[in-house]
Design a protein around this motif. Sequence first.
Motif, PDB file in Angstrom:
ATOM      1  N   LYS A 112       0.992  -1.150   0.295  1.00  0.00           N
ATOM      2  CA  LYS A 112      -0.029   0.090   0.303  1.00  0.00           C
ATOM      3  C   LYS A 112       0.713   1.078   0.640  1.00  0.00           C
ATOM      4  O   LYS A 112       0.913   2.409  -0.688  1.00  0.00           O
ATOM      5  N   GLY A 157      -6.689   0.645  -3.783  1.00  0.00           N
ATOM      6  CA  GLY A 157      -5.818   0.579  -2.574  1.00  0.00           C
ATOM      7  C   GLY A 157      -5.705   0.288  -1.282  1.00  0.00           C
ATOM      8  O   GLY A 157      -5.269  -0.043  -0.020  1.00  0.00           O
ATOM      9  N   PHE A 159      -6.887   1.722   1.178  1.00  0.00           N
ATOM     10  CA  PHE A 159      -5.619   2.776   2.188  1.00  0.00           C
ATOM     11  C   PHE A 159      -6.177   4.233   2.836  1.00  0.00           C
ATOM     12  O   PHE A 159      -5.705   5.190   1.668  1.00  0.00           O
TER      13      PHE A 159
END
Length: 350
Positions: A112, A157, A159
């Motif tokens: 990430k 992602g 994240f």
Amino acid sequence: MTNQPTRVDSNAAPDLPERLFSAARTGGLAFPALQRALRQVGYTRSLADWATFLNTLQLYLGALLLVSGVFFFFAYNWSDLHHFAKFGLVQAGIVGAAGLAHYLGLDKLSGKVSLTVAALLVGVLLAVYGQFYQTGADSYLLFLLWSLLIVGWVLIGKFQPLWFVFIALCNVTAFLFFEQTQGLSDDGFYQVTELLFLLNAGFLLLWEIARRRTMDWMENRSLPNVMGLVALVVITFPVAFTIMQIGSQYASIDGAHAIITALLYAATITAIFIIYGRIKHDLFMLTIAMFSLIALFITAMIQVLETANLDGPIALIVMGLVVVGLAGLAINLLQRISNSWETTSRGTTT
């Protein structure tokens, strides 16, 4: 075979640490037992937890230093680099970071972070392109294109730091658009604050709706708290500006936008106390709402004192007492709300 102690999730009973402290204060729990119990509920961190935290911190700092090093490298060696070298180095960095993220896997923190580095390097590539070709385009277009190019990575992602980068780019794009196309006059000031408020409040609303699907990566409240803080700050400023203009001989208020921002502010404060006070129980959001109200009250009081020509030491003393009193009142109210949550939690668990 030794029995390992089971670690209890304190999120299931948020008042559990307070119960342990109460038992220790009444003598029902010895200090060594209190320490062990606090470690089991996750209130105090073990050496393994601190090691994980330090490793994560070093990973984040290393990624930030790497990206900042790329920026400074191009800034220092710009005139000595061939244009093929400029583009080739940045593109190699993007491909390398994205490839590393794919190799490590987006289920790992290192993957990430690598994807976040690739997203940041996209901005470097666009800056190099703009500097080399001197397109003459407004700078908000660079940030708009940057955010559009990385939106796919942001979605896959999962994240929070990468989402923070994307939301920051959207805010910078909106602000620069108004500054470079309409200017930040009184009318533009109201419009840009309204747009930034709707942008961040919209992101926060979408986050809370998506959070109901219990995604693990959305457990941390740091990013939604930042979005809520930004949304509340940008809608508080125009309301404070309107209050300062009332009664002033140089007042230049856009009446329609002043009413819109006041209504948006009232709706926001009401929604915060209903949603985060009764449904989701978020003390941070209630705290920033309280201090926003205090800031507006103080702004109104300053305007009243100036209009009445009451200045000097007495006015300062009065203002100081008012600030202390309002802060104490807010803290007391927040403590009562927190205690009511604990009472409700105890009734639910029992």
